[in-house]
Motif scaffolding. Structure first.
Motif, PDB file in Angstrom:
ATOM      1  N   ARG A  62      34.532   5.053 -43.521  1.00  0.00           N
ATOM      2  CA  ARG A  62      34.958   5.295 -44.901  1.00  0.00           C
ATOM      3  C   ARG A  62      34.254   6.490 -45.519  1.00  0.00           C
ATOM      4  O   ARG A  62      34.848   7.197 -46.348  1.00  0.00           O
ATOM      5  N   GLU A  63      33.039   6.741 -45.138  1.00  0.00           N
ATOM      6  CA  GLU A  63      32.309   7.870 -45.708  1.00  0.00           C
ATOM      7  C   GLU A  63      32.970   9.183 -45.299  1.00  0.00           C
ATOM      8  O   GLU A  63      33.117  10.101 -46.102  1.00  0.00           O
ATOM      9  N   THR A  64      33.397   9.263 -44.028  1.00  0.00           N
ATOM     10  CA  THR A  64      34.088  10.469 -43.566  1.00  0.00           C
ATOM     11  C   THR A  64      35.398  10.657 -44.324  1.00  0.00           C
ATOM     12  O   THR A  64      35.749  11.769 -44.728  1.00  0.00           O
ATOM     13  N   VAL A  65      36.111   9.555 -44.526  1.00  0.00           N
ATOM     14  CA  VAL A  65      37.368   9.634 -45.268  1.00  0.00           C
ATOM     15  C   VAL A  65      37.125  10.081 -46.700  1.00  0.00           C
ATOM     16  O   VAL A  65      37.855  10.940 -47.229  1.00  0.00           O
ATOM     17  N   ALA A  66      36.094   9.523 -47.329  1.00  0.00           N
ATOM     18  CA  ALA A  66      35.792   9.891 -48.713  1.00  0.00           C
ATOM     19  C   ALA A  66      35.447  11.375 -48.824  1.00  0.00           C
ATOM     20  O   ALA A  66      35.890  12.070 -49.754  1.00  0.00           O
ATOM     21  N   ARG A  67      34.641  11.883 -47.865  1.00  0.00           N
ATOM     22  CA  ARG A  67      34.284  13.304 -47.904  1.00  0.00           C
ATOM     23  C   ARG A  67      35.515  14.173 -47.679  1.00  0.00           C
ATOM     24  O   ARG A  67      35.693  15.211 -48.326  1.00  0.00           O
ATOM     25  N   ALA A  68      36.393  13.752 -46.777  1.00  0.00           N
ATOM     26  CA  ALA A  68      37.615  14.526 -46.527  1.00  0.00           C
ATOM     27  C   ALA A  68      38.514  14.553 -47.755  1.00  0.00           C
ATOM     28  O   ALA A  68      39.110  15.594 -48.073  1.00  0.00           O
ATOM     29  N   LEU A  69      38.616  13.435 -48.453  1.00  0.00           N
ATOM     30  CA  LEU A  69      39.427  13.399 -49.670  1.00  0.00           C
ATOM     31  C   LEU A  69      38.855  14.312 -50.739  1.00  0.00           C
ATOM     32  O   LEU A  69      39.593  14.990 -51.467  1.00  0.00           O
ATOM     33  N   ARG A  70      37.514  14.345 -50.840  1.00  0.00           N
ATOM     34  CA  ARG A  70      36.891  15.255 -51.807  1.00  0.00           C
ATOM     35  C   ARG A  70      37.163  16.713 -51.427  1.00  0.00           C
ATOM     36  O   ARG A  70      37.384  17.566 -52.295  1.00  0.00           O
ATOM     37  N   ALA A 102      38.265  21.236 -41.247  1.00  0.00           N
ATOM     38  CA  ALA A 102      37.712  20.369 -40.209  1.00  0.00           C
ATOM     39  C   ALA A 102      38.784  19.414 -39.704  1.00  0.00           C
ATOM     40  O   ALA A 102      39.757  19.105 -40.397  1.00  0.00           O
ATOM     41  N   ASP A 103      38.587  18.925 -38.499  1.00  0.00           N
ATOM     42  CA  ASP A 103      39.553  18.008 -37.903  1.00  0.00           C
ATOM     43  C   ASP A 103      39.720  16.750 -38.737  1.00  0.00           C
ATOM     44  O   ASP A 103      40.822  16.231 -38.880  1.00  0.00           O
ATOM     45  N   ALA A 104      38.593  16.259 -39.281  1.00  0.00           N
ATOM     46  CA  ALA A 104      38.667  15.040 -40.081  1.00  0.00           C
ATOM     47  C   ALA A 104      39.508  15.248 -41.335  1.00  0.00           C
ATOM     48  O   ALA A 104      40.253  14.361 -41.758  1.00  0.00           O
ATOM     49  N   VAL A 105      39.408  16.438 -41.931  1.00  0.00           N
ATOM     50  CA  VAL A 105      40.189  16.720 -43.144  1.00  0.00           C
ATOM     51  C   VAL A 105      41.673  16.757 -42.816  1.00  0.00           C
ATOM     52  O   VAL A 105      42.511  16.211 -43.543  1.00  0.00           O
ATOM     53  N   ASP A 117      41.117   2.622 -41.811  1.00  0.00           N
ATOM     54  CA  ASP A 117      41.671   1.732 -40.787  1.00  0.00           C
ATOM     55  C   ASP A 117      42.801   2.411 -40.010  1.00  0.00           C
ATOM     56  O   ASP A 117      42.925   2.236 -38.796  1.00  0.00           O
ATOM     57  N   LEU A 118      43.631   3.154 -40.704  1.00  0.00           N
ATOM     58  CA  LEU A 118      44.748   3.809 -40.042  1.00  0.00           C
ATOM     59  C   LEU A 118      44.284   4.865 -39.049  1.00  0.00           C
ATOM     60  O   LEU A 118      44.824   4.977 -37.944  1.00  0.00           O
ATOM     61  N   LEU A 119      43.250   5.649 -39.427  1.00  0.00           N
ATOM     62  CA  LEU A 119      42.827   6.792 -38.617  1.00  0.00           C
ATOM     63  C   LEU A 119      41.666   6.483 -37.690  1.00  0.00           C
ATOM     64  O   LEU A 119      41.298   7.326 -36.856  1.00  0.00           O
ATOM     65  N   GLY A 120      41.066   5.291 -37.847  1.00  0.00           N
ATOM     66  CA  GLY A 120      39.923   4.948 -37.016  1.00  0.00           C
ATOM     67  C   GLY A 120      38.685   5.736 -37.381  1.00  0.00           C
ATOM     68  O   GLY A 120      37.839   6.037 -36.516  1.00  0.00           O
ATOM     69  N   LEU A 121      38.531   6.088 -38.656  1.00  0.00           N
ATOM     70  CA  LEU A 121      37.363   6.820 -39.137  1.00  0.00           C
ATOM     71  C   LEU A 121      36.539   5.916 -40.036  1.00  0.00           C
ATOM     72  O   LEU A 121      37.039   4.917 -40.565  1.00  0.00           O
TER      73      LEU A 121
END
Length: 916
Positions: free
Chosen positions: A289-297, A259-262, A283-287
């Motif tokens: 936190r939940e989206t960032v957390a899912r992408a990290l997982r 996905a683009d977010a990943v 903050d860096l990507l303008g996303l």
């Protein structure tokens, strides 16, 4: 993401065909997400069965697809709630799909359904409902991620009564080993499986990539380790598996299929590195936190990351390289601003500023300077240089930029001395323009002197003393003894009225707060101008004990080593130089290792170890090219010439005199050393007149410069030997007695050399005792080559006195030491020139002759050996567990067999190999 879905679908297709099913396959593509009927069209038109249909059926299917596409084009391509294909068209397409099976079982396989267009999904959904009771199996490959790509389709799937879900995960270590066995033998697969699993996280795509890189790097060694080749193959500590281009491409393939977010989070993680967290990434990507957390997982589940960091440095590098320059610079710029707002440490922020190549405001400049200071202290020289270069480009003229330029010059000397020129040019331009800070002027003068640009250095020194009120930095630098004694002509160029008076050694010792450079400089000046001073040697060792190796202290520490060398404390000098070399090797930097290796070569030469002197000198030249050495090349070449001369390798020694030399070299202490070494070579080759000219030139310069001390260059004794060859006994006697008068206490090596020459000049018979004194002095200071010369002279003295046995013993001992030191020329001098009695006294015994020491029994040899080292009869008895009377009896027989009358005449090598 990248856990083997496509591989599984391929296996299903093979199995279905083997069981007689009709297989229809299609794959969704990201680029065709908005192309109507792209996936369903693959099932109908690209099937092998369609080619076997009649033309009319094919045309009818094509018309149905065109009708469906036309309807879908009138709808919103991203809205699943709209009817994209009319019901009767879907029914007709389903019948066409079923007809491809010819009444038999049918397998429909669709990979990457998340990229399928909505019209195809609606047709597929309709077919699943209509064909529920038919012998049809439908297998869909769907990638999970932070968001469902087609939520309504996924929801409908979950309602299907015959739905079976297989959630694929990464391989375990056992699965990784099984995959390795397909390419490696069982032992290799078992040995490499843990490392491959750690690097890949069990991702099958990455495992295959690592196997490819592993096989591409050649066969494994006996420890199942692959040879590592190329910059991209660098392994983390403990790794045995190389990661290369295949691994790099596979990492990018995983991310671009996700996905683009990943992909965005992976890029943010690569940019932020150790500073990454959910909050900073958001903050860096303008996303959110939940989206960032899912992408990290997702990244962790795909085996790309572990603990919030990439599993391999090459993965991070691949992600960064995949970014365009504009995108990468933009991310680093936002990261720098973000981390600065969050109060991150300066080095963390500075890395992003350096990556952008831009300095925005004074605050960024402060960050770069602070980071460079810390990096230099922490020995991260590359980061310090990068920060200083960027700071220099953006810093306005003034004191701060002066400090930056001076620091860049110091670091350039340490890392790559050949690049010092441009930095000196920048410092000189700043000085001429009037904005160079006073503290930076000594750096400029030092660099100019090293390059032999003495006129420029003198001009800068004169102007500096006028331009800066007090000019304490410039005067302090000029007052240091190392400058006065290394570049003695600088005083003449600057003018005596502008030359600061040197501090006395006693003043420096007793004045609190004196800097180490001033202390060592005063000590060096005292030793070379007034003679060896025990206080100076003690002071030098104190500085060596309490001064840490750094760019600012290197010159001070090498000067302190020189003080110990000139004071004949060669053992202590070797100890401290070896310690500094180990530290320089640990910290890195040719500009440190080279001068310390050069000093170590000088120590080895004065200890009579010519092979080690050559080895250390060549090591110094390997760290810095001859062009980068400046006038310092004179000292290296002097050591090489003297060492090869001592080993009888005259052609090799002569070749070093052919080197291109800096113009200013003859006006330095290094040029003085080279002239003396050249004179030694000429003397050894029998070229008396050129040798004498070199020695007398040394004397003339040393006298004029005020550093006429034999500890530096014993030119008088060398010239006296040349006068002896030409019949100038009177001049030789005058010169050697003058040198003896200059040899104060503590100068054991120089004094011993002078005593030997005095004995040669005045007649060996008259100065037999002087040779014994010289040998005692040489045994303290470890100069083996000079010890050989003294023993040879003593052998000739014994022969002149008719003591042939003692003469032979001394010659034999000298020959053995010379052989161990590889001093071939001295060995030849000790061997006989004929078969007469004189020759026999001056060489070791040959085959068939009996060495006096061979007549000793083992017990006598042990007693005599201890006695030769000064042990009393009682001490010898206690060590050997015998009576004092027995010791006396053994010594009586030893004296008779060796033809000696006292302990001092016993040789020290009686317990060594006594083969003649």
């Amino acid at each position: 993401m990248a856990t083997g879905k496509s591989e599984l679908l391929n296996s299903v297709a093979d199995e279905a065909e083997a069981r007689g099913l009709t297989v229809l396959k299609a794959t969704g593509l990201r680029a065709e997400r908005r192309t109507p009927m792209a996936v369903f069209g693959q099932l109908l038109l690209h099937a092998d069965q369609m080619a076997e249909q009649d033309t009319g059926t094919t045309a009818r299917v094509a018309r149905l697809l065109d009708d469906a596409k036309f309807t879908a084009m009138l709808r919103d391509a991203d809205n699943e709630r709209e009817e994209h294909v009319r019901a009767h068209v879907m029914r007709s397409l389903t019948l066409a799909l079923r007809g491809l099976a010819r009444g038999g079982p049918l397998a429909v396989l669709v990979d990457d359904v998340q990229y399928a267009d909505i019209p195809s999904l609606q047709c597929l959904q309709y077919a699943m409902r209509e064909l529920r009771a038919k012998p049809v199996v439908i297998v869909l490959g769907l990638r999970t991620g932070p968001h469902a790509e087609r939520p309504m389709f996924s929801a409908e799937l979950l309602r299907h009564p015959r739905l079976t879900q297989l959630r694929l995960t990464t391989l375990g270590e056992t699965g990784t080993e099984e995959l390795l066995r397909a390419h490696l033998d069982e032992a290799q697969a078992h040995a490499l499986a843990p490392d491959v699993h750690r690097l890949s996280g069990g991702n099958p795509l990455l495992v295959r990539a690592l196997i490819h890189d592993l096989l591409a790097h050649g066969p494994l060694d006996h420890d199942h380790r692959a040879p590592v080749q190329g910059a991209d193959s660098t392994l983390p500590a403990g790794r045995t598996v190389p990661a290369g281009d295949a691994y790099r491409q596979s990492v990018l393939s995983c991310l671009h299929r996700g996905a683009d977010a990943v992909l965005a989070v992976a890029r943010g993680l690569a940019v932020l590195d150790d500073a990454a967290s959910d909050a900073t990434l958001a903050d860096l990507l303008g996303l959110d936190r939940e989206t960032v957390a899912r992408a990290l997982r997702t990244l962790a589940a795909a085996g790309l990351t572990d603990g919030g960091a990439f599993r391999h440095p090459l993965a991070r590098t691949a992600v960064l390289d995949d970014l365009s320059r504009e995108d990468r610079v933009g991310l680093h710029r936002r990261a720098a601003a973000l981390l600065r707002r969050h109060g991150a440490e300066p080095p963390v922020v500075a890395r992003h500023i350096v990556a952008t190549g831009e300095v925005e405001g004074a605050e960024s400049l402060d960050v770069l300077w602070e980071t460079a200071t810390r990096a230099r202290r922490d020995e991260d020289v590359s980061l310090a240089i990068a920060c200083l270069h960027l700071a220099d480009e953006s810093c306005p003229r003034g004191e701060r930029r002066s400090e930056i330029l001076a620091e860049l010059a110091r670091l350039a000397w340490r890392v790559r001395p050949s690049t010092l020129g441009p930095h000196l040019g920048a410092l000189r331009a700043a000085f001429d323009e009037g904005w160079l800070a006073e503290q930076a002027v000594p750096v400029l003068i030092s660099g100019l002197l090293w390059q032999g640009r003495f006129d420029e250095a003198a001009e800068v020194a004169r102007k500096g003393q006028v331009a800066y009120e007090g000019a304490s930095a410039v005067s302090g630098y000029l007052a240091s003894g190392s400058v006065r004694t290394t570049y003695p002509t600088l005083r003449e160029r600057i003018g005596a009225e502008n030359w600061p008076a040197p501090h006395s050694t006693w003043d420096v010792l007793t004045t609190p707060g004196c800097d180490p450079r001033g202390r060592v400089g005063a000590a060096l000046n005292a030793v070379l101008s007034r003679g060896v001073d025990p206080h100076a040697a003690d002071l030098a060792e104190t500085v060596l004990q309490g001064t840490r190796l750094s760019d600012a202290t290197l010159e001070t520490l090498t000067a302190a080593l020189s003080v110990l060398i000139y004071c004949d404390r060669l053992g202590r000098a070797a100890h401290w130089c070896d310690a500094l070399l180990r530290e320089a090797t640990r910290l890195g930097g040719p500009g440190w290792q080279a001068p310390l290796s050069a000093v170590r070569a000088t120590i080895a030469l004065r200890q009579g170890n010519a092979p080690d002197a050559v080895r250390y000198a060549l090591t110094a030249l390997s760290w810095i090219s001859p062009q980068g050495w400046g006038v310092g090349i004179g000292s290296i070449l002097a050591t090489l010439v003297s060492a090869h001369t001592a080993m009888g390798q005259y052609e090799q020694a002569m070749s070093y005199l052919d080197h291109h030399l800096p113009e200013g070299l003859p006006e330095t202490r290094y040029g003085l050393e080279l002239s003396y070494a050249r004179g030694q070579l000429y003397a050894a080759m029998g070229r008396v007149r050129p040798a004498l000219d070199d020695f007398l030139t040394c004397g003339e310069l040393m006298t004029r410069w005020g550093i006429d001390q034999p500890a530096l260059v014993p030119w008088r004794s060398a010239a006296a030997e040349m006068h002896l060859r030409t019949g100038g006994e009177a001049e030789a006697d005058r010169l050697v007695r003058e040198q003896l008068a200059k040899c104060g206490p503590g100068q054991s090596r120089t004094r011993a050399q002078t005593l030997r020459v005095l004995a040669e000049v005045s007649g060996l018979r008259r100065h037999h005792h002087a040779l014994h004194e010289a040998i005692e002095e040489l045994e303290k200071c470890e100069d083996r080559l000079e010890l050989v010369r003294a023993l040879g002279a003593l052998s000739r003295s014994h022969h002149a006195l008719g003591d042939l046995g003692q003469a032979r013993m001394m010659a034999r001992r000298a020959w053995r030491i010379a052989r161990d030191a590889r001093a071939e020329a001295l060995c030849e001098q000790l061997l006989p020139y004929g078969d007469g009695e004189a020759g026999a006294a001056e060489r070791p015994a040959r085959d068939g002759e009996v060495c006096p020491a061979e007549e000793l029994t083992d017990a006598e040899r042990r007693v005599a050996s201890l006695a030769s080292f000064g042990h009393s009869n009682r001490e010898i008895a206690r060590k050997l567990f015998i009576t004092v009377s027995t010791v006396e009896q053994h010594l009586t027989r030893v004296y008779r067999k060796l033809n000696v009358s006292r302990r001092k005449d016993l040789p020290h090598d009686l317990l060594a190999d006594t083969a003649c």
